[in-house]
Design a protein around this motif. Structure first.
Motif, short mmCIF file in Angstrom:
data_model
loop_
_atom_site.label_atom_id
_atom_site.label_comp_id
_atom_site.label_asym_id
_atom_site.label_seq_id
_atom_site.Cartn_x
_atom_site.Cartn_y
_atom_site.Cartn_z
N ALA A 30 0.85 -1.19 0.00
CA ALA A 30 0.00 0.00 0.00
C ALA A 30 0.88 1.24 0.00
N GLU A 31 0.34 2.30 -0.57
CA GLU A 31 1.05 3.57 -0.68
C GLU A 31 0.21 4.69 -0.10
N THR A 32 0.88 5.79 0.23
CA THR A 32 0.19 7.04 0.47
C THR A 32 0.91 8.12 -0.32
N CYS A 33 0.49 9.37 -0.16
CA CYS A 33 0.99 10.45 -1.02
C CYS A 33 1.41 11.65 -0.18
N PRO A 34 2.25 12.51 -0.74
CA PRO A 34 2.72 13.67 0.03
C PRO A 34 1.59 14.55 0.56
N HIS A 35 0.52 14.73 -0.22
CA HIS A 35 -0.54 15.63 0.23
C HIS A 35 -1.27 15.10 1.46
N TYR A 36 -1.40 13.77 1.58
CA TYR A 36 -2.05 13.22 2.77
C TYR A 36 -1.15 13.33 3.99
N LEU A 37 0.16 13.40 3.78
CA LEU A 37 1.12 13.50 4.88
C LEU A 37 1.39 14.95 5.27
N THR A 38 0.90 15.90 4.47
CA THR A 38 1.23 17.31 4.68
C THR A 38 0.02 18.13 5.13
N PHE A 39 -1.07 18.01 4.42
CA PHE A 39 -2.23 18.88 4.66
C PHE A 39 -3.24 18.23 5.59
N ALA A 40 -4.15 19.04 6.10
CA ALA A 40 -5.24 18.56 6.94
C ALA A 40 -6.52 19.27 6.52
N ALA A 41 -7.62 18.52 6.50
CA ALA A 41 -8.89 19.06 6.04
C ALA A 41 -9.28 20.32 6.81
N ASP A 42 -8.95 20.35 8.09
CA ASP A 42 -9.33 21.48 8.94
C ASP A 42 -8.73 22.80 8.47
N ASP A 43 -7.64 22.74 7.73
CA ASP A 43 -6.90 23.95 7.37
C ASP A 43 -7.13 24.39 5.93
N ILE A 44 -7.93 23.66 5.15
CA ILE A 44 -8.11 23.99 3.75
C ILE A 44 -9.10 25.15 3.61
N PRO A 45 -8.71 26.23 2.98
CA PRO A 45 -9.58 27.41 2.89
C PRO A 45 -10.80 27.16 2.01
N ALA A 46 -11.82 27.94 2.21
CA ALA A 46 -13.02 27.88 1.37
C ALA A 46 -12.64 28.17 -0.08
N GLY A 47 -13.18 27.37 -0.98
CA GLY A 47 -12.98 27.59 -2.41
C GLY A 47 -11.62 27.18 -2.95
N ALA A 48 -10.78 26.57 -2.12
CA ALA A 48 -9.42 26.20 -2.54
C ALA A 48 -9.46 24.84 -3.23
N THR A 49 -10.00 24.82 -4.44
CA THR A 49 -10.21 23.56 -5.14
C THR A 49 -8.91 22.92 -5.63
N GLU A 50 -7.79 23.61 -5.51
CA GLU A 50 -6.51 22.98 -5.83
C GLU A 50 -6.18 21.85 -4.86
N PHE A 51 -6.90 21.81 -3.71
CA PHE A 51 -6.72 20.74 -2.74
C PHE A 51 -7.63 19.54 -2.99
N ALA A 52 -8.53 19.62 -3.97
CA ALA A 52 -9.47 18.53 -4.22
C ALA A 52 -8.75 17.34 -4.83
N VAL A 53 -8.91 16.17 -4.21
CA VAL A 53 -8.28 14.95 -4.68
C VAL A 53 -9.12 13.78 -4.18
N CYS A 54 -9.09 12.67 -4.91
CA CYS A 54 -9.90 11.51 -4.55
C CYS A 54 -9.00 10.29 -4.35
N PRO A 55 -9.06 9.68 -3.15
CA PRO A 55 -9.82 10.04 -1.96
C PRO A 55 -9.31 11.35 -1.36
N PRO A 56 -10.10 11.94 -0.46
CA PRO A 56 -9.80 13.31 -0.02
C PRO A 56 -8.73 13.38 1.07
#
Length: 445
Positions: A256-282
């Motif tokens: 199994a793998e994970t990705c840099p964005h899951y290890l760096t960002f947190a949902a609580d900190d994502i600004p409104a309308g910042a769709t550059e953070f949209a990824v699946c799974p989230p």
């Protein structure tokens, strides 16, 4: 030797130590004392600030060529070279045609010809209509296969239903190959509220943890039943980690793998309308992120790959998470992003090389790279771990200047990238011929 590289610090055999590396015809022929006497046509002495690492391997990249303007071989491989990544493996999804036949693979290779600054291999796609024809793709040179258990976003690449997935896994077992799985449950997603508006919390609710749990359970059950190798891509939910850990203890052939964005960002900190953070799974919450780091430390998660999934700017919508194409652009930044966070948690470059070179190479069956050892390819990343700079989206080699890392301060700098025994730079290469970069079936350079 053609070249001897002397390094006060090199990642070799699970430790950082001094060494001299002798190269002949693109391969490592010697790992010796840094102060030893060796006959060579040229010699390179690395600065004391540098660490010699194996060339990094990214086994999850969407290059999207031919047929789209989202990303191309020239721009993707330039970004990889700038990041110290010497091998990419391209996903079968977002090009036209999708890579579900030998003819489509030939079209990929034609698009790559003469446009690659690093080595590129390919995953083949598994969809309902080609399950019984996977041998054709295997013989054509794909390194393994990829499928979805939920809507991929591309009508030409439909997901597998559970019965189809079991049948595909049986075919993979017969071929002795590996099946990479986008593990979100179509059934669970269909019962979840649709994302809408500018709030990231709406997007998060639309793809709940349960979707990953249900799909990973299916993958593990099928791997047990068929004996096939399964690889779960981009794990974002910590709720699946106990399932994967138990399966590994029971001897199930799963990674199994994970990705840099899951290890760096947190949902609580994502600004409104910042769709550059949209990824699946989230991207999920901060406590979930910490559990992913723990799983890397424990070996439950095997590797970190970019899932570089770019798109044209207009596909990122107008700040409405209900109308956005999911995907994060990060290929050129991934190693530095991971090192920035890993260092803060007490990990070393030995860990980073295991996650981002050795394990992805092993997944793709590329046993001739991902580590510094006699007989392996002379692919290297010369890295300064103490440098610091701010990432700017418009300075990256990616085709489109969109990334959630824009403005982020990152540790580390790539001082040089070596490919097949020659120094290369993003945008140019040394005039000397590169030693055989297409010697392994299915790879282009």
């Amino acid at each position: 030797m053609d070249t001897v590289i002397r390094a006060e610090r090199a990642v070799i055999g699970g430790e950082i130590r001094s060494a001299a590396i002798g190269i002949l015809r693109g391969l490592i022929r010697l790992v010796g004392r840094v102060d030893g006497q060796y006959r060579a046509a040229s010699e390179v002495v690395l600065p004391s600030t540098a660490v010699l690492m194996p060339g990094l391997v990214d086994s999850h990249v969407h290059i999207d060529e031919p047929g789209t303007d989202w990303e191309g071989f020239a721009t993707a491989t330039a970004a990889a070279a700038a990041a110290g990544i010497t091998t990419l493996v391209d996903m079968p999804l977002d090009s036209d045609p999708v890579t579900t036949s030998a003819a489509a693979l030939a079209a990929k290779r034609a698009a790559a010809q003469g446009n690659c600054q690093v080595t590129v291999g390919y995953w083949g796609g598994v969809v309902p209509d080609n399950i019984d024809n996977l041998e054709e793709l295997a013989l054509a040179g794909v390194l393994g296969f990829k499928c979805f258990l939920a809507d991929s976003g591309n009508p030409n690449f439909p997901p597998l239903r559970p019965a189809e997935f079991y049948r595909a896994m049986s075919r993979i077992a017969a071929l002795g190959s590996v099946l990479l799985v986008h593990a979100e449950s179509d059934h669970t997603l269909a019962q979840s509220p649709a994302a809408r508006g500018c709030s990231y919390s709406s997007f998060l609710r639309s793809r709940p943890d349960a979707a990953e749990v249900d799909a990973v359970s299916l993958v593990l059950d099928a791997a047990r039943a068929t004996g096939a190798r399964a690889h779960i891509v981009h794990v974002s939910s910590a709720q699946v980690l106990p399932l994967i850990a138990a399966a590994k203890r029971a001897g199930v052939a799963v990674t199994a793998e994970t990705c840099p964005h899951y290890l760096t960002f947190a949902a609580d900190d994502i600004p409104a309308g910042a769709t550059e953070f949209a990824v699946c799974p989230p991207i999920r919450r901060g406590d979930n992120r910490q559990q992913l780091w723990t799983a890397l430390s424990d070996g439950v998660l095997d590797m970190v790959v970019s899932d570089h999934s770019p798109c044209a700017p207009e596909a990122k919508g107008d700040g409405d998470f209900g109308r956005v194409f999911g995907g994060i652009s990060s290929l050129q930044l991934g190693p530095r992003v991971v090192w920035t966070r890993a260092r803060m948690r007490g990990f070393t470059l030995v860990d980073v090389c295991r996650w981002m070179a050795e394990a992805p190479a092993a997944l793709a069956g590329l046993t001739d790279r991902g580590r510094i050892a006699v007989g392996t390819r002379a692919d290297f990343c010369v890295f300064d771990p103490d440098a610091e700079s701010v990432a700017h989206a418009d300075a990256l080699h990616h085709r489109h200047a969109i990334t959630p890392y824009d403005g982020t301060t990152l540790r580390g700098a790539v001082l040089a990238t070596w490919l097949g025994g020659r120094r290369v730079r993003a945008g140019t290469s040394e005039s000397a011929e590169l030693w055989p970069l297409s010697s392994l079936l299915g790879l282009d350079s």
